[in-house]
Design a protein around this motif. Structure first.
Motif, short mmCIF file in Angstrom:
data_model
loop_
_atom_site.label_atom_id
_atom_site.label_comp_id
_atom_site.label_asym_id
_atom_site.label_seq_id
_atom_site.Cartn_x
_atom_site.Cartn_y
_atom_site.Cartn_z
N VAL A 142 1.01 -1.24 -0.10
CA VAL A 142 0.05 -0.10 0.14
C VAL A 142 0.85 1.17 -0.03
N GLN A 143 1.91 1.20 0.81
CA GLN A 143 2.65 2.42 0.89
C GLN A 143 3.47 2.79 -0.66
N LEU A 144 3.85 1.50 -1.23
CA LEU A 144 4.65 1.64 -2.61
C LEU A 144 3.53 2.10 -3.72
N SER A 145 2.14 1.90 -3.45
CA SER A 145 1.19 2.29 -4.31
C SER A 145 0.96 3.68 -4.21
N PHE A 146 0.97 4.35 -3.04
CA PHE A 146 0.56 5.51 -2.86
C PHE A 146 1.75 6.36 -3.32
N ARG A 147 3.15 6.03 -2.98
CA ARG A 147 4.23 6.86 -3.55
C ARG A 147 4.11 6.59 -5.26
N ARG A 148 3.69 5.80 -5.58
CA ARG A 148 3.68 5.45 -7.17
C ARG A 148 2.84 6.39 -7.74
N HIS A 149 1.52 6.35 -7.22
CA HIS A 149 0.51 7.16 -7.93
C HIS A 149 0.28 8.51 -7.49
N LEU A 150 0.35 8.68 -6.25
CA LEU A 150 0.44 10.41 -5.63
C LEU A 150 1.54 11.07 -4.89
N ASP A 151 2.72 10.10 -4.97
CA ASP A 151 4.02 10.46 -4.36
C ASP A 151 3.69 11.06 -2.94
N THR A 152 2.94 10.14 -2.23
CA THR A 152 2.93 10.46 -1.12
C THR A 152 2.57 9.09 0.02
N THR A 153 2.32 9.29 1.23
CA THR A 153 2.07 8.15 2.17
C THR A 153 0.65 7.94 2.18
N PRO A 154 -0.13 6.63 2.69
CA PRO A 154 -1.09 6.66 3.04
C PRO A 154 -1.79 7.37 4.42
N MET A 155 -0.86 7.46 5.03
CA MET A 155 -1.42 8.39 6.37
C MET A 155 -1.08 9.89 6.07
N ALA A 156 -0.37 10.22 5.25
CA ALA A 156 -0.31 11.63 4.71
C ALA A 156 -1.63 11.83 3.90
N TYR A 157 -2.02 10.99 2.94
CA TYR A 157 -3.34 11.21 2.31
C TYR A 157 -4.50 11.43 3.43
N LEU A 158 -4.42 10.50 4.41
CA LEU A 158 -5.55 10.47 5.25
C LEU A 158 -5.66 11.74 6.08
N ARG A 159 -4.36 12.32 6.44
CA ARG A 159 -4.59 13.41 7.07
C ARG A 159 -5.24 14.89 6.04
N ARG A 160 -4.76 14.65 4.57
CA ARG A 160 -5.25 15.54 3.90
C ARG A 160 -6.68 15.31 3.60
N VAL A 161 -7.45 14.25 3.77
CA VAL A 161 -8.78 14.09 3.50
C VAL A 161 -9.29 14.50 4.80
N ARG A 162 -8.71 14.34 5.93
CA ARG A 162 -9.50 14.88 7.07
C ARG A 162 -9.37 16.47 7.28
N LEU A 163 -8.17 17.00 6.74
CA LEU A 163 -8.12 18.44 6.57
C LEU A 163 -9.16 18.93 5.60
N GLU A 164 -9.53 18.25 4.60
CA GLU A 164 -10.74 18.68 3.70
C GLU A 164 -12.07 18.59 4.21
N ARG A 165 -12.16 17.51 4.92
CA ARG A 165 -13.62 17.19 5.82
C ARG A 165 -13.61 18.36 6.76
N ALA A 166 -12.57 18.68 7.60
CA ALA A 166 -12.63 19.85 8.37
C ALA A 166 -13.01 21.20 7.65
N HIS A 167 -12.39 21.40 6.67
CA HIS A 167 -12.56 22.74 5.75
C HIS A 167 -14.31 22.64 5.35
N VAL A 168 -14.87 21.57 5.08
CA VAL A 168 -16.17 21.56 4.67
C VAL A 168 -17.08 21.76 5.96
#
Length: 343
Positions: A270-296
């Motif tokens: 999973v870590q490798l897939s996120f690095r390949r497709h988004l150049d990030t980590t799964p937990m960093a992506y989770l943080r980004r999603v939570r930040l977007e939900r907080a914005h809403v």
């Protein structure tokens, strides 16, 4: 031990094991006595059986135990002013100990080490015996729940995910000791503060994993690596399943192992897939999603419902308001308060 008074003990609660509340619920166990036998009985009932031997006399014995917990986070403060030896054949849950005052000598199979105020160490290898000698001890301890600790960080784990051995039980690096002491302060002043508005289930889970990750990083066995057979992983299916799981469960206290299970892949894949497709980590992506939900949520709030930035941040797992505000401004170009109430 002589010259010790025998007055009765005082206790708010004397459980037979460390409190284990449901996520978000708080529990406390306080016990104070000037009776040596009562102190020994309390420790045996609360933790695990041991043999004890006084190493001198004390004119005014003092014992105070204060335990606080919320969800997976817990902290124990202990004062024992006698010179004492404590021997156990098998330890229970690993404990991370920070010495505030006094001297401690700890002996395990690996040898004897001595600690003074400011030192931080692990009590023992999980399940192994040890002996402690102390004098005028004042210390604070955090239980380490290793079954959620990331194995890739260096600890040896068995098939059930339980930590088998730590690489070392103490650190003499000033930077590591300072980092661990600051973590104790964070758990004490922010996570377990009964007046804190920032102890949501997500914050509690993140704080517990912070302790686990630090322990694995500081005390883990060096040399463990990732499996080479997984290095080519990162296919679109793994990424899509993991991404969809994160977006559907961002309001839950999830960890990398949960994401990997939902993606039918190993954590490393999973870590490798996120690095390949988004150049990030799964937990960093989770943080980004939570930040977007907080914005809403901030934008949808109104003065009538009394919503605050702190409440929204805690709801989405952000314990540090400073870090939340910084990340929010970097993403949206404004402060969270500028978005509050539809601003």
């Amino acid at each position: 031990m002589t010259a010790v008074s025998n007055r009765s003990a005082e206790a708010d609660a004397a459980p037979r094991g460390p409190a284990q509340p449901q996520p978000g619920r708080r529990a406390a166990a306080h016990f104070r006595t000037d009776d040596v036998a009562a102190a020994d009985d309390f420790l045996r009932r609360t933790y695990w059986d041991y043999e004890a031997r006084p190493l001198g006399t004390v004119e005014a014995f003092r014992f105070h135990h204060a335990a606080r917990s919320a969800g997976p986070c817990a902290m124990v403060e202990l004062e024992h002013n006698a010179a004492y030896e404590h021997v156990t054949e098998a330890s229970g849950e690993p404990m991370l100990v920070s010495v505030r005052r006094g001297r401690v000598e700890r002996t395990t199979r690996a040898g004897t080490e001595r600690f003074t105020a400011g030192d931080v160490f692990l009590l023992a290898q999980p399940g192994e015996g040890y002996s402690l000698r102390w004098d005028e001890l004042q210390a604070v301890a955090i239980p380490v729940r290793p079954h959620d600790a990331p194995s890739a960080a260096g600890t040896s784990v068995d098939a059930a995910g339980q930590v088998v051995r730590f690489g070392r039980l103490a650190t003499h690096c000033p930077g590591q000791r300072d980092m661990l002491r600051r973590t104790f302060g964070f758990i004490d002043k922010v996570v377990l503060d009964p007046d804190s508005a920032q102890s949501s289930e997500l914050v509690l889970g993140s704080a517990a994993r912070l302790v686990q990750a630090l322990v694995a990083d500081v005390f883990g066995a060096p040399g463990d690596g990732f499996e080479t057979r997984e290095q080519a992983a990162g296919d679109q299916g793994t990424f899509r399943r993991a991404r969809d799981y994160i977006e559907a469960n961002a309001d839950r206290d999830i960890i990398l192992a949960d994401i990997a299970a939902a993606a039918f892949a190993s954590p490393r894949a999973v870590q490798l897939s996120f690095r390949r497709h988004l150049d990030t980590t799964p937990m960093a992506y989770l943080r980004r999603v939570r930040l977007e939900r907080a914005h809403v949520e901030l934008g949808a709030s109104s003065p009538a419902d009394g919503t605050t930035v702190t409440q929204v941040a805690a709801h989405w797992g952000f314990a540090s308001m400073g870090r939340f505000a910084q990340d929010y401004r970097e993403l949206y170009g404004v402060r969270p308060s500028d978005t509050l109430w539809g601003g």
